[in-house]
Motif scaffolding. Structure first.
Motif, short mmCIF file in Angstrom:
data_model
loop_
_atom_site.label_atom_id
_atom_site.label_comp_id
_atom_site.label_asym_id
_atom_site.label_seq_id
_atom_site.Cartn_x
_atom_site.Cartn_y
_atom_site.Cartn_z
N TYR A 27 3.51 8.51 -0.01
CA TYR A 27 2.67 7.96 -0.94
C TYR A 27 1.50 8.90 -1.06
N SER A 43 2.52 4.72 -5.07
CA SER A 43 3.98 5.26 -4.82
C SER A 43 4.64 5.65 -6.12
N ARG A 62 5.39 -4.79 -2.51
CA ARG A 62 5.75 -3.42 -2.33
C ARG A 62 4.75 -2.73 -1.32
#
Length: 228
Positions: A27, A43, A62
């Protein structure tokens, strides 16, 4: 140190560990730090989560992985801040910096902060020398795996209710042979249930066991080098 200072100290330690873990998992962190948003978490090019000024996380599905990591890091960072220190030995050598997270049935889960490397977790047992003297013989970089090992060692989980890798392979082989019998010996509903069990063993449990073994060996080697 008053409450506000303690809170700020914990928050900064948590942010440092959270962002380290997230970057480790691929990330990207964009620190905004305005009146409303503290950080955006990406991301790739997708914004998956935000942290507001009240340390609350928001995001769509997500962002659930980020939320899980955030909750886990907050748990062990806070525990490390408040845990008592212990006297311990690893591989016959006295170690400094470990703190007691959990103890039960003479077993212990301990943690040590390593500069720029995050947190090292270890499990072990109490010696007869004193109430605060332990031998640590398993080390982890993964908090959840360390907790699992502690639960097993301390008897918090009934091992008779668990299946080991060899037993899972026997079940997998037996079910595979059963569904190959012609004519079929099972109903469609039973076949569906068997397929779900086979998938769970093949794609979840056995790979997890193999990965856990390889990670444990790699972690022990890596952490031994760190302590030299």
């Amino acid at each position: 140190m008053d409450y506000d200072e303690l809170k700020d100290d914990f928050t900064q330690a948590w942010y440092h560990e959270l962002f380290r873990r997230l970057r480790e998992d691929g990330y990207e962190i964009d620190l905004i730090n305005n009146h409303r948003i503290y950080a955006n978490i990406y991301s790739g090019d997708a914004l998956v989560c935000q942290i507001d000024k009240d340390n609350e996380l928001s995001g769509d599905w997500r962002g659930k992985v980020v939320k899980r990591i955030a909750e886990e890091t907050a748990e062990y960072v806070f525990a490390h801040k408040t845990a008592p220190t212990i006297n311990c030995i690893i591989s016959g050598m006295q170690q400094m910096g470990y703190r007691k997270l959990l103890a039960f049935n003479d077993q212990i889960l301990a943690v040590k902060k390593i500069r720029e490397k995050g947190y090292q977790f270890a499990t072990g047992y109490r010696t007869v020398l004193s109430l605060n003297h332990y031998i640590l013989n398993k080390r982890y970089c993964d908090y959840s795996k360390a907790c699992e090992d502690f639960a097993m060692r301390a008897g918090l989980v009934d091992q008779d209710k668990l299946l080991n890798e060899a037993e899972l392979k026997v079940i997998y082989s037996g079910l595979t042979q059963l569904i190959r019998i012609d004519p079929p010996q099972v109903t469609f509903e039973e076949l569906t249930a068997i397929g779900q069990v086979l998938n769970k063993i093949n794609f979840s449990i056995l790979p997890e066991l193999n990965l856990r073994l390889s990670l444990t060996e790699a972690n022990n080697h890596e952490l031994e080098e760190l302590e030299v």
